[in-house]
Enzyme design. Sequence first.
Site, short mmCIF file in Angstrom:
data_model
loop_
_atom_site.label_atom_id
_atom_site.label_comp_id
_atom_site.label_asym_id
_atom_site.label_seq_id
_atom_site.Cartn_x
_atom_site.Cartn_y
_atom_site.Cartn_z
N SER A 32 48.84 21.34 -24.49
CA SER A 32 48.69 19.95 -24.05
C SER A 32 50.00 19.18 -24.26
CB SER A 32 47.59 19.25 -24.85
OG SER A 32 46.34 19.80 -24.54
N SER A 177 37.19 12.94 -21.01
CA SER A 177 38.28 13.81 -20.57
C SER A 177 39.64 13.20 -20.85
CB SER A 177 38.15 14.09 -19.07
OG SER A 177 39.35 14.63 -18.57
N ASP A 329 37.65 23.18 -26.04
CA ASP A 329 38.16 24.50 -25.63
C ASP A 329 37.75 25.61 -26.59
OD1 ASP A 329 39.38 23.41 -23.40
OD2 ASP A 329 41.27 23.04 -24.44
N ARG A 360 32.35 28.44 -18.41
CA ARG A 360 32.44 29.09 -19.73
C ARG A 360 31.07 29.26 -20.39
NH1 ARG A 360 38.07 26.37 -21.87
NH2 ARG A 360 39.36 27.88 -20.76
C1 S3P Z 1 43.43 18.81 -22.05
C2 S3P Z 1 42.18 18.22 -22.03
C3 S3P Z 1 40.92 18.99 -22.00
C4 S3P Z 1 41.12 20.45 -22.38
C5 S3P Z 1 42.32 21.04 -21.70
C6 S3P Z 1 43.58 20.29 -22.10
C7 S3P Z 1 44.63 17.96 -22.06
O1 S3P Z 1 40.41 18.95 -20.68
O2 S3P Z 1 39.97 21.18 -22.04
O3 S3P Z 1 42.47 22.39 -22.08
O4 S3P Z 1 45.73 18.48 -22.34
O5 S3P Z 1 44.51 16.76 -21.81
P1 S3P Z 1 39.44 17.76 -20.20
O6 S3P Z 1 40.24 16.52 -20.08
O7 S3P Z 1 38.92 18.22 -18.86
O8 S3P Z 1 38.36 17.68 -21.23
#
Ligand code: S3P
Length: 451
Positions: A32, A177, A329, A360
Amino acid sequence: MADDQSAANVGGLTAHESGPLAGSTEVPGDKSISHRALMFGALAVGETQIEGLLESDDVLRTAAAMTALGAEVKRTGDGRWQVWGRGVGGLREPEDVIDLGNSGTGARLITGVLAGQGFNSVLTGDASLRSRPMARVTVPLAKMGAGFVCRSGERLPMMVMGSADLQPIVHEQTVASAQVKSAVLLAGLHAPGETSVLEDVATRDHTERMLRHFGAAVAVGAESGRQRITLTGQPELAGRQVQVPGDPSSAAFLAVAGLLVPGSEVRLVGVGRNPLRTGLFETLAEMGADLQWEAMRNDGGEPVGDLVMRAGPLQGVEVPAARAAAMIDEYPILAMAAACASGSTVMRGLGELRVKESDRLGAVARGLTACGVTVEEGEDTLVVHGGGRPPPGGATVRTDLDHRIAMSFLVLGLVSQNPVGIDDGTPIATSFPNFVALMKTLGADIRGRAD
Ligand code: S3P
């Protein structure tokens, strides 16, 4: 058919029952934060130096996208990258379609960046990414003034018609999200005035932290039981140094392997401890895991520590739905731990797992069933009935272009009574390219077709 004993993909891997895992190792850089470092570097004026960048397929796609948009992006050493940015609103029209491979984070965040540029661009990705919903970002970004033409179901390939005249909005999150929040804030950089996001449940805040680090004003406050994040638009972002911590979501696979394989003792060095990411470690502690954080420190605005774990018995627990955002995750690997624990582990609030790199929830339930574990799969719940010892195993699990499904079932194979295979190990390169090599150095018995 979900699980195929005779799968013949070249990238197949099999994990065998292993002796104790032992050693001390760093884990790869946070995915991220790596995406964001490249994007913020491209939107800043001057030079950004990144250390510890995750050099995985997903992140390299973002690096290539920033280059296509006019930033100068250069690798200067192992995990060391330099970005010369073009300033907010200063990117240039790409000459070709931008292909983000498997990366949902790359696609959603870059859509936010492109929304505020005065040109059109087209985004695509692999079969997994092309099946994932984009409406969650296109709806708020359209309210700000950008236009989108997508495939049916608001899926990629998608044309983004950017606008040099975006308007600020107050976005109320309908799904928890961080990708959506980040897309709106990235677009908000280009709009005059204040852009806000209201969250019922706090999601990972790497964007907010990094925006401040690059010089933007971001305020966080409470509003009727929700969190309000407010960005002041059109800042001048200045190039910075970014130290990327180890990814807790990658550490998760090593941590659970270290807890499950009898006699193991493993130290993971420099793992990110952002409190909005540590839900799995809290849950494992509640299951009775011997897991300690040591050497706590702060690296570039993110808390970091070493994670030490010793194998031992685990008990099933109820994981509160409110914790889902902090471990979204990590459910696949938690399900592997739950399969070996005594008693049942109940996981709720998992609807978002249906729209990750694969479904998943379905993939975990099918794979565990094939390995002889009793599970109950609901629309957004999963109950795993652990037997207090490793399951029979003896199946080959379909990974469906999903790195976390691939790594989870390999970890299960290290303790199962019979080997566990995955039909295709190539997706692991999207987030953890040296996973198999690193696991082998700790003592894991993972074999490819040629071994
Ligand atoms: C992420 C947010 C999450 C996560 C992804 C990385 C990010 O997704 O599952 O692996 O870097 O902002 P969502 O925003 O869909 O929950």
